[in-house]
Design an enzyme around this catalytic site. Sequence first.
Site, PDB file in Angstrom:
ATOM      1  N   TYR A 147     -11.577   4.573   3.932  1.00 15.43           N
ATOM      2  CA  TYR A 147     -10.499   3.947   3.524  1.00 15.43           C
ATOM      3  C   TYR A 147     -10.361   3.394   2.028  1.00 15.43           C
ATOM      4  O   TYR A 147      -9.644   3.645   1.102  1.00 15.43           O
ATOM      5  CB  TYR A 147      -9.863   2.791   4.566  1.00 15.43           C
ATOM      6  CG  TYR A 147      -8.521   2.124   4.112  1.00 15.43           C
ATOM      7  CD1 TYR A 147      -7.286   2.698   4.384  1.00 15.43           C
ATOM      8  CD2 TYR A 147      -8.375   1.031   3.288  1.00 15.43           C
ATOM      9  CE1 TYR A 147      -6.101   2.379   3.989  1.00 15.43           C
ATOM     10  CE2 TYR A 147      -7.172   0.361   2.960  1.00 15.43           C
ATOM     11  CZ  TYR A 147      -6.024   1.090   3.495  1.00 15.43           C
ATOM     12  OH  TYR A 147      -4.900   0.373   3.195  1.00 15.43           O
TER      13      TYR A 147
ATOM     14  N   HIS B 215      -8.856   4.651  -1.550  1.00 18.21           N
ATOM     15  CA  HIS B 215      -8.202   3.909  -2.282  1.00 18.21           C
ATOM     16  C   HIS B 215      -8.762   3.707  -3.820  1.00 18.21           C
ATOM     17  O   HIS B 215      -8.062   3.407  -4.950  1.00 18.21           O
ATOM     18  CB  HIS B 215      -7.614   2.390  -1.807  1.00 18.21           C
ATOM     19  CG  HIS B 215      -6.521   2.756  -0.930  1.00 18.21           C
ATOM     20  ND1 HIS B 215      -6.733   2.926   0.510  1.00 18.21           N
ATOM     21  CD2 HIS B 215      -5.226   2.285  -0.964  1.00 18.21           C
ATOM     22  CE1 HIS B 215      -5.624   2.999   1.090  1.00 18.21           C
ATOM     23  NE2 HIS B 215      -4.597   2.713   0.242  1.00 18.21           N
TER      24      HIS B 215
ATOM     25  N   TYR C 105       0.522  -5.642  -5.856  1.00 17.16           N
ATOM     26  CA  TYR C 105       0.047  -4.898  -4.534  1.00 17.16           C
ATOM     27  C   TYR C 105      -1.041  -5.172  -4.238  1.00 17.16           C
ATOM     28  O   TYR C 105      -2.162  -4.930  -5.083  1.00 17.16           O
ATOM     29  CB  TYR C 105       0.256  -3.331  -4.677  1.00 17.16           C
ATOM     30  CG  TYR C 105       0.543  -2.587  -3.423  1.00 17.16           C
ATOM     31  CD1 TYR C 105       0.266  -3.192  -2.067  1.00 17.16           C
ATOM     32  CD2 TYR C 105       1.071  -1.281  -3.197  1.00 17.16           C
ATOM     33  CE1 TYR C 105       0.262  -2.499  -1.014  1.00 17.16           C
ATOM     34  CE2 TYR C 105       1.310  -0.636  -2.197  1.00 17.16           C
ATOM     35  CZ  TYR C 105       0.627  -1.361  -0.888  1.00 17.16           C
ATOM     36  OH  TYR C 105       1.147  -0.766   0.026  1.00 17.16           O
TER      37      TYR C 105
ATOM     38  N   TRP D 275       0.336  11.533   0.617  1.00 16.40           N
ATOM     39  CA  TRP D 275      -0.551  10.421   0.742  1.00 16.40           C
ATOM     40  C   TRP D 275      -0.646  10.050   2.290  1.00 16.40           C
ATOM     41  O   TRP D 275      -1.678  10.137   2.727  1.00 16.40           O
ATOM     42  CB  TRP D 275       0.024   9.295  -0.054  1.00 16.40           C
ATOM     43  CG  TRP D 275      -0.979   8.177   0.133  1.00 16.40           C
ATOM     44  CD1 TRP D 275      -0.678   7.161   0.672  1.00 16.40           C
ATOM     45  CD2 TRP D 275      -2.483   7.803  -0.682  1.00 16.40           C
ATOM     46  NE1 TRP D 275      -1.917   6.147   0.729  1.00 16.40           N
ATOM     47  CE2 TRP D 275      -2.680   6.805  -0.293  1.00 16.40           C
ATOM     48  CE3 TRP D 275      -3.073   8.823  -1.648  1.00 16.40           C
ATOM     49  CZ2 TRP D 275      -4.122   6.522  -0.771  1.00 16.40           C
ATOM     50  CZ3 TRP D 275      -4.061   8.541  -2.000  1.00 16.40           C
ATOM     51  CH2 TRP D 275      -4.713   6.997  -1.600  1.00 16.40           C
TER      52      TRP D 275
END
Length: 105
Positions: A18, A22, A41, A76
């Site tokens: 993960y 990213h 974010y 995505w």
Amino acid sequence: MEHMAWKGRIKPGCKAEYQRRHAEIWPEMVKVLKDAGICNYSIFYCNDELFGYYECEKGVAYAEKVQAESPVVDRWNDYMKDILELEMDPVTGAQPKLEQVFRLD
């Protein structure tokens, strides 16, 4: 400025993957988020659980609309589905919004 928070879960043993995905986020995905007015974010992790928070310069509804209409977001989400467990809102196509119960400005 409106705020958005969401939660999800990384499948066991997938935290490193993960993070890798990213760290290599697609430039076109970043563009969609910015076009949606999303800023500040952050995604936080604890015990395979995720908590995401962002601010919406153009409002949450606008950010949801831009993302829902984007084929990049669809790609995505498909790319991430093997390592994530996300509940999706059938109306917005995004994670359900968490209810804000406190804010300190």
